[in-house]
Write a protein that holds these residues in place. Structure first.
Motif, PDB file in Angstrom:
ATOM      1  N   LYS A 107      37.095  19.456  -1.252  1.00 52.39           N
ATOM      2  CA  LYS A 107      37.073  18.294  -1.755  1.00 52.39           C
ATOM      3  C   LYS A 107      37.184  16.986  -0.681  1.00 52.39           C
ATOM      4  CE  LYS A 107      38.581  16.688  -5.804  1.00 52.39           C
ATOM      5  NZ  LYS A 107      39.284  16.313  -6.743  1.00 52.39           N
ATOM      6  N   LEU A 126      26.281  14.823  -5.437  1.00 51.23           N
ATOM      7  CA  LEU A 126      27.328  15.846  -5.440  1.00 51.23           C
ATOM      8  C   LEU A 126      27.017  16.498  -6.671  1.00 51.23           C
ATOM      9  CD1 LEU A 126      30.537  13.874  -4.964  1.00 51.23           C
ATOM     10  CD2 LEU A 126      29.001  14.980  -3.233  1.00 51.23           C
ATOM     11  N   THR A 127      26.840  17.766  -6.488  1.00 48.01           N
ATOM     12  CA  THR A 127      26.621  18.576  -7.554  1.00 48.01           C
ATOM     13  C   THR A 127      27.525  19.839  -7.684  1.00 48.01           C
ATOM     14  OG1 THR A 127      25.046  20.236  -8.802  1.00 48.01           O
ATOM     15  CG2 THR A 127      24.668  19.954  -6.060  1.00 48.01           C
ATOM     16  N   THR A 130      33.239  17.949  -6.699  1.00 48.02           N
ATOM     17  CA  THR A 130      33.469  16.717  -6.487  1.00 48.02           C
ATOM     18  C   THR A 130      34.194  16.532  -5.038  1.00 48.02           C
ATOM     19  OG1 THR A 130      35.349  16.723  -7.843  1.00 48.02           O
ATOM     20  CG2 THR A 130      33.529  15.785  -8.788  1.00 48.02           C
ATOM     21  N   TYR A 139      28.654   8.446  -1.900  1.00 51.61           N
ATOM     22  CA  TYR A 139      27.739   9.193  -2.692  1.00 51.61           C
ATOM     23  C   TYR A 139      27.416   8.296  -3.875  1.00 51.61           C
ATOM     24  CZ  TYR A 139      31.686  10.551  -5.728  1.00 51.61           C
ATOM     25  OH  TYR A 139      32.657  10.415  -6.810  1.00 51.61           O
ATOM     26  N   TYR A 142      27.552  12.200  -9.403  1.00 49.68           N
ATOM     27  CA  TYR A 142      27.934  13.559  -9.369  1.00 49.68           C
ATOM     28  C   TYR A 142      27.459  14.229 -10.747  1.00 49.68           C
ATOM     29  CZ  TYR A 142      30.823  17.616 -11.142  1.00 49.68           C
ATOM     30  OH  TYR A 142      31.178  18.854 -11.636  1.00 49.68           O
ATOM     31  N   ASN A 308      28.933   9.719 -13.370  1.00 49.35           N
ATOM     32  CA  ASN A 308      29.112  11.109 -13.546  1.00 49.35           C
ATOM     33  C   ASN A 308      28.178  11.534 -14.706  1.00 49.35           C
ATOM     34  OD1 ASN A 308      31.550  11.666 -11.875  1.00 49.35           O
ATOM     35  ND2 ASN A 308      32.313  10.028 -13.168  1.00 49.35           N
TER      36      ASN A 308
END
Length: 330
Positions: A107, A126-127, A130, A139, A142, A308
């Protein structure tokens, strides 16, 4: 050659083939009248490794989705090392890709390289995992599972499995890579679910690094130290399957002598659930490729995307009609 090495080479060969089919340069395609067409989008993807069947499926999903979306994919696999991912991201920045996506190994420790991407004007997705950062602008979004929710689902099953009585329930937790988002979220959610029930005691929490071999190694040591284990809560199927091997070698019947809760939903874990060796499987969908490609295109086109984008994960238990579970594909 080990199975893991062969698997990794297979994935990389698939990637190379996909890239050759999709084209790997940034030269614009020519139209019939000689004018340059719009430049093909380039996505840089830094995968964290190939530690499990889940990860292999995740990689294949990304590669296939890029090909189907007509996106040129620059793919790097970091072999479970953060420094390799950072190096890959810097290579994507130097190449001036349109969008960067990566599954962060841990992280923390990303601010410097993501600041470089931001300075270069390259958005980041981000995949699967997180990050922790004081600058949320580093970024764009996610894409993946809600790990706290997965932990809550596991804890809720446990409370149903052990109806109210005065018996103490001793729990062993195998968590994943130290500092990784799934390890932290799955621990947090599980503890939140059981915190109000004084029967439940986590007597041991140990890392298995999301790997089958380390799951077996950890469980072998734990079984030598503890002889009163009621439950194994394992953060992924690979570690769980390794732990089952350790139990069987110790003369313990998994799923009977020790209740087992696992996360991911690999086919081998579902098969073990059907065989009564696992009691609960919480799904974590690895097939994120199409969502990543669709989101990357929207970002490139200047569209707003949700911060998200969560996958819909299911839970499968010993009480379900297990014949209705579809083939996993991983």
């Amino acid at each position: 050659m080990s199975f893991r090495s062969l698997k990794k080479k297979t994935v990389m060969l698939i990637c190379a083939l996909m890239l050759s089919l999709a084209g790997c340069g940034r030269e614009p395609a020519a139209t019939g009248n000689g004018n340059a067409a719009d430049e093909t989008m380039v996505l840089g993807f830094a995968q964290l490794g190939a530690e499990s069947s889940w990860r292999t499926c995740n990689t294949e999903s990304v590669i296939k989705a890029a090909q189907e979306a007509g996106i040129n994919l620059m793919f790097e696999e970091a072999e479970q090392k953060q420094e390799n991912q950072i190096k890959a991201i810097r290579s994507f920045i130097a190449y001036q890709v349109d969008v960067i996506a990566f599954a962060p190994i841990v992280k923390t420790g990303w601010d410097n390289v993501l600041s470089e991407a931001k300075a270069a004007g390259i958005p980041v997705i981000l995949t699967d995992r997180t990050i922790d950062t004081d600058d949320e602008s580093l970024y764009t979004c996610y894409i993946g599972s809600d790990f706290i929710t997965e932990g809550l689902m596991a804890g809720d099953f446990l409370k149903k499995k052990f109806p109210q009585d005065n018996k103490t329930v001793n729990i062993v937790e195998l968590f994943g890579t130290v500092g990784a988002a799934p390890a932290l979220g799955r621990s947090e959610g599980f503890r939140e679910a059981i915190k109000d029930d004084s029967r439940f005691h986590i007597i041991c929490s140990q890392s298995g690094d999301f790997m089958r071999s380390k799951g077996k190694e950890a469980m072998t040591g734990i079984l030598k130290y503890y002889d009163d284990i009621d439950v194994l809560y394992s953060h992924n199927d690979s570690m769980t399957l390794g732990a089952i091997e350790a139990m069987e070698e110790a003369g313990i019947s998994p799923g009977e002598d020790i209740v087992i809760i696992t996360i991911d939903g690999e086919q081998e874990a579902v098969d073990a659930l059907k065989a009564g060796e696992i009691n609960c499987v919480v799904e974590c969908d690895p097939m994120l490729g199409p969502t990543i490609m669709d989101t990357a295109k929207k970002i490139k086109e200047g569209e707003q995307v949700p911060r998200n984008i969560y996958s819909k994960d299911n839970i499968y238990t010993e009480w379900d009609d297990l014949n209705e579970i579809p083939p996993r594909g991983y």
